[in-house]
Design an enzyme around this catalytic site. Structure first.
Site, PDB file in Angstrom:
ATOM      1  N   GLU A 119       1.648  -9.292  11.667  1.00  0.00           N
ATOM      2  CA  GLU A 119       1.438  -8.909  10.264  1.00  0.00           C
ATOM      3  C   GLU A 119       2.879  -8.639   9.555  1.00  0.00           C
ATOM      4  O   GLU A 119       2.942  -9.356   8.418  1.00  0.00           O
ATOM      5  CB  GLU A 119       0.468  -7.690  10.192  1.00  0.00           C
ATOM      6  CG  GLU A 119       0.087  -7.501   8.911  1.00  0.00           C
ATOM      7  CD  GLU A 119      -0.786  -6.159   8.834  1.00  0.00           C
ATOM      8  OE1 GLU A 119      -1.075  -5.576   9.889  1.00  0.00           O
ATOM      9  OE2 GLU A 119      -1.283  -5.915   7.741  1.00  0.00           O
ATOM     10  N   ASP A 173       0.658  -1.143   0.064  1.00  0.00           N
ATOM     11  CA  ASP A 173       0.037   0.094   0.168  1.00  0.00           C
ATOM     12  C   ASP A 173       0.681   1.377   0.000  1.00  0.00           C
ATOM     13  O   ASP A 173       0.647   2.203  -0.780  1.00  0.00           O
ATOM     14  CB  ASP A 173      -1.025   0.058   1.056  1.00  0.00           C
ATOM     15  CG  ASP A 173      -1.693  -1.114   1.369  1.00  0.00           C
ATOM     16  OD1 ASP A 173      -1.702  -2.051   0.540  1.00  0.00           O
ATOM     17  OD2 ASP A 173      -2.888  -0.965   2.049  1.00  0.00           O
TER      18      ASP A 173
HETATM   19  C1  DGY Z   1      -5.762  -1.722   4.378  1.00  0.00           C
HETATM   20  O1  DGY Z   1      -7.025  -1.564   4.602  1.00  0.00           O
HETATM   21  O2  DGY Z   1      -4.796  -1.361   4.797  1.00  0.00           O
HETATM   22  C2  DGY Z   1      -5.724  -2.798   3.245  1.00  0.00           C
HETATM   23  O3  DGY Z   1      -4.235  -2.941   2.882  1.00  0.00           O
HETATM   24  C3  DGY Z   1      -6.079  -2.241   1.932  1.00  0.00           C
HETATM   25  O4  DGY Z   1      -6.468  -3.319   1.345  1.00  0.00           O
END
Ligand code: DGY
Length: 438
Positions: free
Chosen positions: A397, A167
């Protein structure tokens, strides 16, 4: 790791897969991500297969039962309402029978299908499931090369940073800065209510993520328009490498299943992509980099996206050894590999999501690729880093590569899935499968 710890780690991974199981699908983690995510789910199936093959196939079937009529497989399926996540279905408004997001995610599906098929203990089940799922996966790939490569360059662009799975990577900084923020509707983030804000993207990025969602929504989620209309169009070597590897795996699977037309189509896509891929090589950096398609420039950013080409066996021996050198260099600068960004870059941040932290899924894909490219020792070193991380810091994560600190969500599904894979595939005594699923 001692034999005892291997078994303990395997059992803990099994418990996490069970804890996050919601019936026909698995959530990435409780709270932070309460729905089904596309690439999480596919990689999760690799973990589930160790306990219950039928449940592993179901994970994929559920995802694909929400495939769009145009072939896209959405990045989130909102099975049950949950106020704990933003942006939810009321923001996306894609009009699907079960609400979904309107963008996609890295297509690890083809790779996963082939692996589930190759490793299956129940051959009859695998034949039946693979036959049914193959055309859906092929339709998704066809969609990619039409909707995200409308000029037929051979490589696909992502149109939203969330599509990359990485992201807030530094790779997107310049392209994302071009996305406006005017008209973004007021919103309240939920991610920073679950996780320390210092480990998540900044508001400036979220504003732009949402601007893009609103823009695509205003175009009725019509994929024949979205690519050209998006001010953010980036050709990511990591994303394309995953698509190429999955394409090659789909071709091989199609061949085995006697679907020669699908095999030929997938091979054609992969060979056009391979030919175009070399444009992403930056000889000065000795690294594969992103091409900012909207801006018309290669991006000066050395990230893990440029290591992933090994996953598809891309590059010649010299390029592959440049990738291996980079991994060695980064491992030499950290306690644990593989950092998601070059530590020499002043923009590197060891705790902020995709701007530096290690991710086990990426380690897994890189390690698979290194072994495939004839670099088994480095592959094993990367896998050993993954196991050391969970052994010291649990199933997070992601992790700080400098300290190993657990970051983001906890009891994380795909981290657990990768651990089951590493413990059963990478030598040593195989743990006993004795979870409640067994
Ligand atoms: C989040 O909401 O952080 C996700 O990575 C988007 O898919």
């Amino acid at each position: 790791m001692t034999a005892f710890n291997r078994q303990a780690a395997f059992d803990q991974a099994a418990a996490i897969l069970e804890e996050n199981d919601r019936g026909g699908y698995t959530v990435p983690t409780h709270g932070l991500y309460p729905f089904q995510w596309n690439w999480d789910s596919c990689l999760t199936a690799l973990g589930l297969r160790h306990f219950d093959e039928s449940r592993a196939w179901t994970e994929i079937e559920t995802l694909l039962s929400h495939q769009w009529p145009d072939g896209m497989v959405p990045h989130i399926v909102f099975h049950e309402p949950d106020e704990g996540y933003f942006p939810g279905p009321d923001v996306w408004r894609t009009g699907r029978p079960t609400p979904t997001s309107g963008i996609t995610q890295p297509p690890v599906l083809g790779f996963v299908l082939k692996r589930l098929f190759d490793e299956a203990r129940d051959r009859k089940l695998a034949d039946e499931k693979a036959k049914a799922l193959l055309p859906k996966a092929a339709a998704w790939h066809r969609w990619f090369y039409q909707a995200r490569d409308p000029e037929g360059t051979g490589l696909v662009a992502i149109i939203h940073p969330w599509e990359s799975g990485r992201d807030n990577s530094i790779d997107w900084d310049e392209a994302l800065a071009r996305v406006p923020t005017e008209g973004v509707e007021p919103y309240r983030r939920r991610d920073t209510e679950h996780v320390d804000a210092a480990q998540r993207p900044h508001k400036a990025e979220y504003d732009r993520y949402l601007w893009l969602v609103q823009k695509f929504r205003s175009l009725g989620w019509d994929n024949s328009k979205l690519h050209d209309a998006s001010p953010f169009r980036v050709v990511d070597p990591g994303f394309n490498a995953i698509l190429i590897r999955s394409g090659l795996d789909l071709a091989a699977l199609a061949e085995i299943l006697g679907e020669t037309g699908l095999a030929e189509e997938a091979r054609g896509q992969a060979s056009r992509a391979r030919a175009a891929f070399e444009k992403l090589w930056n000889p000065a950096l000795r690294h594969y980099v992103c091409y900012d398609r909207a801006g018309g420039v290669l991006v000066d950013s050395v990230s893990v996206g440029g290591l992933l080409p090994v996953f598809a066996g891309l590059g010649d021996k010299e390029q592959q050894s440049a990738i291996a050198d980079r991994i060695r260099e980064w491992r030499g600068q950290t306690r644990f590999g593989v950092a998601s960004h070059d530590l020499a870059d002043p923009r590197f941040e060891s705790k902020r999501y995709w701007r530096g932290p290690c991710w086990l899924i990426v380690n897994y894909l890189i390690s698979d690729g290194l072994a495939r490219c004839g670099l088994p020792e480095l592959a094993d070193a990367v896998s050993a880093d993954s196991l050391a991380l969970i052994s010291e810091n649990g199933f997070a994560e992601y992790y700080d590569p400098l300290s190993g600190e657990a970051l983001g969500g906890g009891s994380f599904t795909w981290t657990a899935a990768m651990v089951t894979e590493l413990l059963t595939e990478r030598g040593g005594e195989a743990p006993v499968r004795r979870s409640a699923r067994a």
